[in-house]
Design a protein around this motif. Structure first.
Motif, PDB file in Angstrom:
ATOM      1  N   LYS A  66      16.593  67.966 -34.298  1.00 18.68           N
ATOM      2  CA  LYS A  66      16.174  67.732 -32.922  1.00 18.68           C
ATOM      3  C   LYS A  66      14.785  67.095 -32.852  1.00 18.68           C
ATOM      4  N   SER A  67      14.296  66.582 -33.966  1.00 12.39           N
ATOM      5  CA  SER A  67      12.966  65.977 -34.005  1.00 12.39           C
ATOM      6  C   SER A  67      12.950  64.692 -33.181  1.00 12.39           C
ATOM      7  N   PRO A  68      11.872  64.459 -32.425  1.00 11.63           N
ATOM      8  CA  PRO A  68      11.804  63.236 -31.624  1.00 11.63           C
ATOM      9  C   PRO A  68      11.696  61.989 -32.511  1.00 11.63           C
ATOM     10  N   SER A  69      12.043  60.871 -31.952  1.00 17.90           N
ATOM     11  CA  SER A  69      11.966  59.602 -32.656  1.00 17.90           C
ATOM     12  C   SER A  69      10.515  59.302 -33.023  1.00 17.90           C
ATOM     13  N   TYR A  70      10.305  58.631 -34.163  1.00 20.89           N
ATOM     14  CA  TYR A  70       8.945  58.241 -34.549  1.00 20.89           C
ATOM     15  C   TYR A  70       8.279  57.400 -33.459  1.00 20.89           C
ATOM     16  N   ASP A  71       9.065  56.674 -32.682  1.00 21.55           N
ATOM     17  CA  ASP A  71       8.497  55.857 -31.597  1.00 21.55           C
ATOM     18  C   ASP A  71       7.766  56.712 -30.565  1.00 21.55           C
ATOM     19  N   ASP A  72       8.161  57.971 -30.446  1.00 25.35           N
ATOM     20  CA  ASP A  72       7.556  58.873 -29.475  1.00 25.35           C
ATOM     21  C   ASP A  72       6.329  59.615 -30.021  1.00 25.35           C
ATOM     22  N   TRP A  73       6.072  59.485 -31.334  1.00 24.43           N
ATOM     23  CA  TRP A  73       4.940  60.167 -31.950  1.00 24.43           C
ATOM     24  C   TRP A  73       3.640  59.443 -31.648  1.00 24.43           C
ATOM     25  N   LYS A  74       2.531  60.166 -31.665  1.00 28.72           N
ATOM     26  CA  LYS A  74       1.206  59.553 -31.554  1.00 28.72           C
ATOM     27  C   LYS A  74       0.837  58.984 -32.910  1.00 28.72           C
ATOM     28  N   LYS A  75      -0.024  57.960 -32.897  1.00 27.09           N
ATOM     29  CA  LYS A  75      -0.395  57.307 -34.147  1.00 27.09           C
ATOM     30  C   LYS A  75      -1.032  58.291 -35.130  1.00 27.09           C
ATOM     31  N   ASP A  76      -1.849  59.216 -34.635  1.00 25.08           N
ATOM     32  CA  ASP A  76      -2.470  60.205 -35.519  1.00 25.08           C
ATOM     33  C   ASP A  76      -1.419  61.044 -36.244  1.00 25.08           C
ATOM     34  N   ASP A  77      -0.361  61.407 -35.526  1.00 27.63           N
ATOM     35  CA  ASP A  77       0.711  62.192 -36.142  1.00 27.63           C
ATOM     36  C   ASP A  77       1.485  61.374 -37.170  1.00 27.63           C
ATOM     37  N   LEU A  78       1.682  60.093 -36.871  1.00 29.57           N
ATOM     38  CA  LEU A  78       2.342  59.205 -37.825  1.00 29.57           C
ATOM     39  C   LEU A  78       1.508  59.063 -39.089  1.00 29.57           C
ATOM     40  N   MET A  79       0.190  58.939 -38.915  1.00 28.95           N
ATOM     41  CA  MET A  79      -0.720  58.820 -40.064  1.00 28.95           C
ATOM     42  C   MET A  79      -0.649  60.079 -40.932  1.00 28.95           C
ATOM     43  N   LYS A  80      -0.632  61.229 -40.295  1.00 30.64           N
ATOM     44  CA  LYS A  80      -0.564  62.494 -41.026  1.00 30.64           C
ATOM     45  C   LYS A  80       0.728  62.573 -41.838  1.00 30.64           C
ATOM     46  N   ARG A  81       1.836  62.215 -41.203  1.00 29.59           N
ATOM     47  CA  ARG A  81       3.134  62.252 -41.898  1.00 29.59           C
ATOM     48  C   ARG A  81       3.168  61.249 -43.044  1.00 29.59           C
ATOM     49  N   ALA A  82       2.620  60.052 -42.818  1.00 31.39           N
ATOM     50  CA  ALA A  82       2.577  59.027 -43.869  1.00 31.39           C
ATOM     51  C   ALA A  82       1.750  59.519 -45.056  1.00 31.39           C
ATOM     52  N   ARG A  83       0.663  60.220 -44.775  1.00 41.05           N
ATOM     53  CA  ARG A  83      -0.179  60.779 -45.844  1.00 41.05           C
ATOM     54  C   ARG A  83       0.594  61.834 -46.618  1.00 41.05           C
ATOM     55  N   GLU A  84       1.329  62.681 -45.905  1.00 34.86           N
ATOM     56  CA  GLU A  84       2.108  63.751 -46.541  1.00 34.86           C
ATOM     57  C   GLU A  84       3.121  63.210 -47.539  1.00 34.86           C
ATOM     58  N   ILE A  85       3.741  62.089 -47.203  1.00 34.85           N
ATOM     59  CA  ILE A  85       4.780  61.566 -48.099  1.00 34.85           C
ATOM     60  C   ILE A  85       4.284  60.439 -48.990  1.00 34.85           C
ATOM     61  N   GLY A  86       2.981  60.107 -48.886  1.00 30.40           N
ATOM     62  CA  GLY A  86       2.369  59.181 -49.836  1.00 30.40           C
ATOM     63  C   GLY A  86       2.589  57.704 -49.567  1.00 30.40           C
ATOM     64  N   ILE A  87       2.637  57.302 -48.330  1.00 31.98           N
ATOM     65  CA  ILE A  87       2.773  55.875 -48.017  1.00 31.98           C
ATOM     66  C   ILE A  87       1.415  55.211 -48.208  1.00 31.98           C
ATOM     67  N   GLU A  88       1.373  54.211 -49.075  1.00 30.73           N
ATOM     68  CA  GLU A  88       0.114  53.530 -49.366  1.00 30.73           C
ATOM     69  C   GLU A  88      -0.175  52.452 -48.325  1.00 30.73           C
ATOM     70  N   GLY A  89      -1.455  52.230 -48.051  1.00 31.98           N
ATOM     71  CA  GLY A  89      -1.869  51.221 -47.093  1.00 31.98           C
ATOM     72  C   GLY A  89      -1.773  51.668 -45.651  1.00 31.98           C
ATOM     73  N   ARG A  90      -1.545  52.931 -45.443  1.00 30.94           N
ATOM     74  CA  ARG A  90      -1.314  53.452 -44.088  1.00 30.94           C
ATOM     75  C   ARG A  90      -2.519  53.309 -43.175  1.00 30.94           C
ATOM     76  N   SER A  91      -3.724  53.347 -43.737  1.00 25.03           N
ATOM     77  CA  SER A  91      -4.924  53.301 -42.896  1.00 25.03           C
ATOM     78  C   SER A  91      -5.091  51.959 -42.186  1.00 25.03           C
ATOM     79  N   LYS A  92      -4.461  50.917 -42.717  1.00 22.05           N
ATOM     80  CA  LYS A  92      -4.575  49.582 -42.116  1.00 22.05           C
ATOM     81  C   LYS A  92      -3.349  49.211 -41.286  1.00 22.05           C
ATOM     82  N   MET A  93      -2.388  50.133 -41.187  1.00 19.90           N
ATOM     83  CA  MET A  93      -1.145  49.835 -40.473  1.00 19.90           C
ATOM     84  C   MET A  93      -1.272  50.090 -38.973  1.00 19.90           C
ATOM     85  N   THR A  94      -0.534  49.291 -38.219  1.00 24.08           N
ATOM     86  CA  THR A  94      -0.409  49.529 -36.783  1.00 24.08           C
ATOM     87  C   THR A  94       0.607  50.659 -36.591  1.00 24.08           C
TER      88      THR A  94
END
Length: 85
Positions: A46-74
């Motif tokens: 029942k998790s909301p779509s990533y489109d509905d997340w705030k950018k800060d929350d997306l950044m946190k999730r990206a950090r958790e799973i190790g996505i590189e270059g996330r700090s420069k991403m829109t």
């Protein structure tokens, strides 16, 4: 030869090839064998779509799973990277 505990060996192998853990691949393969792929696919969380997340929350999730270059991403780039991970 198929394993006794795996009900859908072909799907299990596809999931393993995509990087799923043995346990998760077996769980999905066995569930779809018993209920059908379409039914299992609709079960999802029942998790909301990533489109509905705030950018800060997306950044946190990206950090958790190790996505590189996330700090420069829109926000849209983060959404795409998370979906493709």
């Amino acid at each position: 030869m198929p394993r006794a505990q795996i009900k859908n060996e072909k799907q299990y192998q596809k999931l393993r090839d995509k990087g799923q853990s043995k346990e998760k691949a077996a769980r999905i393969a066995n569930a779809s064998a018993g209920q059908g792929k379409k039914q299992v696919g609709h079960k999802g969380g029942k998790s909301p779509s990533y489109d509905d997340w705030k950018k800060d929350d997306l950044m946190k999730r990206a950090r958790e799973i190790g996505i590189e270059g996330r700090s420069k991403m829109t926000k849209q780039q983060l959404v795409k990277a998370l979906r493709n991970h």
